[in-house]
Scaffold this active site. Structure first.
Site, PDB file in Angstrom:
ATOM      1  N   GLN A   1      33.614  41.826  32.791  1.00  0.00           N
ATOM      2  CA  GLN A   1      33.953  43.144  33.336  1.00  0.00           C
ATOM      3  C   GLN A   1      33.667  44.193  32.275  1.00  0.00           C
ATOM      4  O   GLN A   1      34.276  44.176  31.201  1.00  0.00           O
ATOM      5  CB  GLN A   1      35.427  43.203  33.747  1.00  0.00           C
TER       6      GLN A   1
ATOM      7  N   SER B   1      41.907  36.818  37.467  1.00  0.00           N
ATOM      8  CA  SER B   1      41.716  38.265  37.377  1.00  0.00           C
ATOM      9  C   SER B   1      41.536  38.707  35.930  1.00  0.00           C
ATOM     10  O   SER B   1      42.075  38.084  35.005  1.00  0.00           O
ATOM     11  CB  SER B   1      42.933  38.966  37.973  1.00  0.00           C
ATOM     12  N   PRO B   2      40.784  39.783  35.685  1.00  0.00           N
ATOM     13  CA  PRO B   2      40.673  40.308  34.319  1.00  0.00           C
ATOM     14  C   PRO B   2      42.041  40.690  33.768  1.00  0.00           C
ATOM     15  O   PRO B   2      42.816  41.379  34.444  1.00  0.00           O
ATOM     16  CB  PRO B   2      39.784  41.541  34.489  1.00  0.00           C
TER      17      PRO B   2
ATOM     18  N   ARG C   1      35.049  47.099  40.612  1.00  0.00           N
ATOM     19  CA  ARG C   1      36.490  47.226  40.848  1.00  0.00           C
ATOM     20  C   ARG C   1      36.829  48.690  41.061  1.00  0.00           C
ATOM     21  O   ARG C   1      36.433  49.557  40.269  1.00  0.00           O
ATOM     22  CB  ARG C   1      37.305  46.660  39.683  1.00  0.00           C
TER      23      ARG C   1
ATOM     24  N   ARG D   1      48.961  37.095  36.732  1.00  0.00           N
ATOM     25  CA  ARG D   1      50.159  36.502  36.129  1.00  0.00           C
ATOM     26  C   ARG D   1      50.334  35.013  36.446  1.00  0.00           C
ATOM     27  O   ARG D   1      50.763  34.257  35.575  1.00  0.00           O
ATOM     28  CB  ARG D   1      51.401  37.305  36.540  1.00  0.00           C
TER      29      ARG D   1
ATOM     30  N   TYR E   1      40.429  54.605  34.158  1.00  0.00           N
ATOM     31  CA  TYR E   1      39.507  54.584  33.022  1.00  0.00           C
ATOM     32  C   TYR E   1      38.327  55.515  33.327  1.00  0.00           C
ATOM     33  O   TYR E   1      38.311  56.211  34.342  1.00  0.00           O
ATOM     34  CB  TYR E   1      39.093  53.146  32.722  1.00  0.00           C
TER      35      TYR E   1
END
Length: 784
Positions: free
Chosen positions: A518, A439-440, A648, A742, A600
């Protein structure tokens, strides 16, 4: 949990010698019996407003774990229960006329009325005072006249409501109606059956509880219940109507009721479980949806834990008193053994209950969204149902029922010996060798937006680690679009050259691994410190101006107020995204993702909480979608036709008035219509006052809903931590790809290790040649 010891508590100040139990359900009765058994000198009284034979519901399911605790604490109760239990191993899932059976599950049940009779007899034998058809005095009055008040008065607890200011309950009413009924024959297995009626989908839950009887629960969404006219029927009419709808399951037999009524499930959570000498147990303290069968189980285990800690702290209190007498201090202990015992009880039980409630919530939501699952093929539908709570997984189903699990894997398309996560997946001209995505993850270590050696090592290590797709962090399209001064960018050729160095390394040294970029813009969440310096906190100096959909600061009084983008500003930002995409082509990225989540810039246009515009780019969802779609179209136009592009999104804001479930579907549908090859489904981080429902795989239901409502591939994210989770999500049809963050920070070779742990050595997880000697777990020491 250790069984309570039969030590007799000391008679210290405030210790419970007189105990009042409010509520004569299984939890209250068992607590009374156990407390009296552990100290026969206690005076224990149970108040129950109903008659001894009155009960709601019919059968009770108990786990082997709960029965083991009862056996250790009170063998007499255990032996009485053991003689009555009905046991079976199978679950039947009947869907569109097809019955799928899974075995090896292990259930034990008995009638609720019989359970109460056994507990009544045990209480009477021990000398517990049972006051039936008697309303208990108010909890405050009992607290004044007793040493301990055990409130086992159920989901509608008067005790909890009387002291709501202290217990601070949160009660959530859910979207389905259900009714408890019974059938006068035993089902052969735990049976789940769907009925797709002209009014909507209905669900039957049934299981045997004696040699000649079964519990039958009928459940459906509120709107289906009303459309079917159940709100206008009395008890007898509802019972007959349910029997007609599920006539095939019942073999044409009738159903019976006993004061049965349609109700909506209520989840009860309390911030505190005790108040002075009053303590909550069972449904008064917490509820868990019946679809995982844990109400009675939790209440009985509460009683066990409460008795354990009262006994242990009583023994400690007695030791303290004796020590005080030896030193001439008398019985002036400064601590309160009762308060300590109740605190210890809550400390032990709260995490267990929280875990159960998370599983129950996942199960409950699955049934609330049943209409979105019914188009799955029969075996996949059954697997999805069995794994709905996330407690049953692919791995333990394989242990319980390997034949069923193998059949599901075959349907999915797993080659022999290949776990689901190691099956390939195609997006446009890109074939990913497995379903694992790194994942980013923002690293915040770029210099002037230029990725350096850290990024080369970080992304290179994860690429060597076996994942099918490795994503960059959010790469910002302009200096003003950064989150922090350490964010990476693609607004300059220098940055593009640095990224090209990384993609070249990945393609050369980890062939078969795809590298995705991304692209994003921070919007109102920019100009902040690096995460470890103070997340979302403004810079002490050197802040840059922010832009957003509307002039709303992320945190009022903390973050700066952004400038609302006008037409010229919108055009400029759109061109920044396009220019960054052109550079990404030059860098030879395999996939591009547009970041429209987490509050964002583009996400800020989508959410009604952050977009208050009154022009064409605000208002309705169509208006709020306009600019993100314009950016998507502009980027898609310059991105190579054969390379996939994903988006996303935040499928919920976890805040009142935010993105709704219907909004999330509409957003995903719009991007798919414009050419998005997959939707990367995340949630939240849009507003600071969000209230996420954290838990294992907690965001995956949103991916599931989008995938199966729209038919677009999805990437699932959110606390997916094990390869077993990945396999389960894929086989259930909830996701096409799984992104983990993680776990890849903890172990860059997470995917390769997942393959080794599953005994997989195929082409979807090749070890780099220099690492092959380490493809087996090293020995940890000699074992005799």
């Amino acid at each position: 949990m250790a069984a309570p010891r039969a030590a007799r508590p000391a008679r210290t100040a405030g210790w419970p010698g007189r105990i009042a139990v409010i509520g004569g359900g299984p939890g209250g009765l068992y607590a009374a019996a156990l407390l009296k058994r552990l100290d026969p000198a206690r005076e224990v009284t149970v108040w129950e407003r109903n008659a001894p034979s009155d009960t709601f519901g019919f059968g009770v399911v108990l786990s082997d774990e709960t029965l083991g605790g009862i056996r250790d604490a009170d063998p007499a109760v255990y032996e009485a229960l053991r003689r009555e239990l009905v046991r079976w191993d199978d679950i039947d899932v009947v869907h569109r006329g097809h019955r799928t059976t899974s075995t090896g599950h292990g259930f034990a049940a008995l009638g609720r009325r019989r359970l109460l009779e056994l507990l009544h007899a045990r209480c009477a034998e021990l000398g517990v005072r049972l006051r039936f058809r008697t309303e208990a005095p108010p909890a405050a009055a009992l607290a004044a006249s007793h040493d301990l008040v055990v409130a086992a008065d159920g989901v509608h607890s008067r005790t909890r409501e009387a002291h709501a200011g202290h217990f601070r309950p949160t009660i959530t009413t859910h979207r389905c109606r259900y009714i408890w009924l019974a059938a006068d024959f035993p089902f052969e297995a735990f049976r789940f059956e769907t009925a797709e009626t002209e009014h909507g989908v209905m669900q039957l839950h049934a299981y045997p509880f004696s040699a000649d009887s079964s519990t039958v629960i009928v459940e459906m969404r509120e709107e289906v219940w009303r459309a079917a006219g159940f709100h206008e029927l009395d008890e007898a009419e509802s019972t007959a109507r349910c029997a007609k709808i599920f006539a095939e399951a019942l073999g044409g037999r009738e159903l019976r009721s006993h004061r049965s009524a349609w109700t909506a499930f209520r989840t009860v959570v309390n911030e505190r479980w005790s108040y002075g000498n009053t303590v909550l147990i069972g449904d008064a303290a917490h509820t868990a949806h019946f679809s995982i069968g844990s109400g009675t189980k939790l209440a009985v285990e509460d009683a066990l834990a409460l008795a354990t800690h009262l006994t242990e702290h009583g023994a400690l209190a007695e030791q303290g008193v004796r020590t005080g007498v030896e030193h001439g201090a008398g019985a002036t202990a400064e601590h309160d053994p009762l308060a300590e015992a109740l605190a210890a009880y809550e400390a032990e039980r709260r995490p267990v209950v929280a875990s159960t409630q998370r599983a129950a919530a996942a199960s409950l939501r699955w049934f609330e969204e049943l209409a979105g699952h019914v188009d799955r093929p029969p075996r996949r539908f059954a697997f999805d149902l069995l794994t709905r709570s996330r407690r049953v997984t692919h791995a333990n189903l394989r242990l319980r029922d390997p034949a069923f699990t193998t059949a599901v894997e075959d349907d999915f398309g797993c080659p022999p010996g290949t776990p689901p996560m190691f099956t390939p997946f195609r997006l446009r001209g890109l074939t990913l060798r497995n379903r694992v995505v790194v994942s980013p993850m923002d690293m915040y270590v770029a210099e002037d937006g230029v990725p350096g050696d850290f990024h080369l090592v970080h992304l290179g290590a994860r690429a060597l680690g076996g994942a099918g797709l490795v994503m960059t962090e959010m790469v910002c399209v302009s200096p003003e679009g950064r989150i922090t001064p350490g964010c990476a960018g693609l607004w300059s050729d220098e940055q593009a050259d640095a990224w090209a160095r990384i993609t070249a390394f990945v393609h050369a040294q980890a062939p078969g691994t795809a590298l995705g970029v991304q692209l994003g813009h921070s919007g109102r969440k920019g100009s902040t410190r690096r995460m470890w310096e103070g997340i979302d906190q403004p810079l002490p100096e050197g802040n840059w101006p922010l832009v957003a959909a509307s002039p709303l600061p992320y945190r009022s009084g903390v973050n700066q107020t952004p400038r609302s983008l006008d037409r010229a500003g919108l055009a400029a930002v759109r061109e920044e995204f396009t220019a960054a995409a052109r550079r990404a082509v030059r860098c030879d990225f395999d996939l591009l993702e547009l970041h429209c989540a987490h509050g964002y810039l583009l996400s800020g246009f989508l959410s009604p909480l952050t977009n208050h515009r009154t022009d064409a780019y605000g208002g309705t969802l169509d208006g709020r979608l306009r600019f993100p779609l314009e950016v998507f179209d502009a980027v898609r136009e310059v991105w190579p036709e054969d390379r996939p592009m994903t988006v996303r999104v935040s499928a919920t804001d976890w805040a009142e008035g935010g993105t709704s479930a219907e909004d999330a579907l509409a957003v995903a549908r719009a991007f798919a219509a414009h050419g998005a090859d997959a939707i990367d489904v995340s949630t939240g981080q849009v507003v600071p006052d969000e209230r996420p429902e954290y838990g294992r795989s907690y965001q995956t239901p949103y991916a599931d809903r989008i995938r199966n409502a729209i038919g677009v591939p999805v990437v699932a994210v959110g606390a997916i931590s094990s390869w077993d989770d990945v396999n389960s999500l894929l086989l259930a049809g909830r996701a096409d790809l799984c992104a983990l963050a993680r776990p890849h920070l903890y172990d860059p070779h997470w995917t390769l290790h997942a393959a080794a742990e599953q005994g997989y050595e195929g082409p979807a997880a090749p070890w780099p040649a220099p690492y092959r000697a380490g493809s087996r777990p090293p020995p940890t020491g000699r074992r005799e």
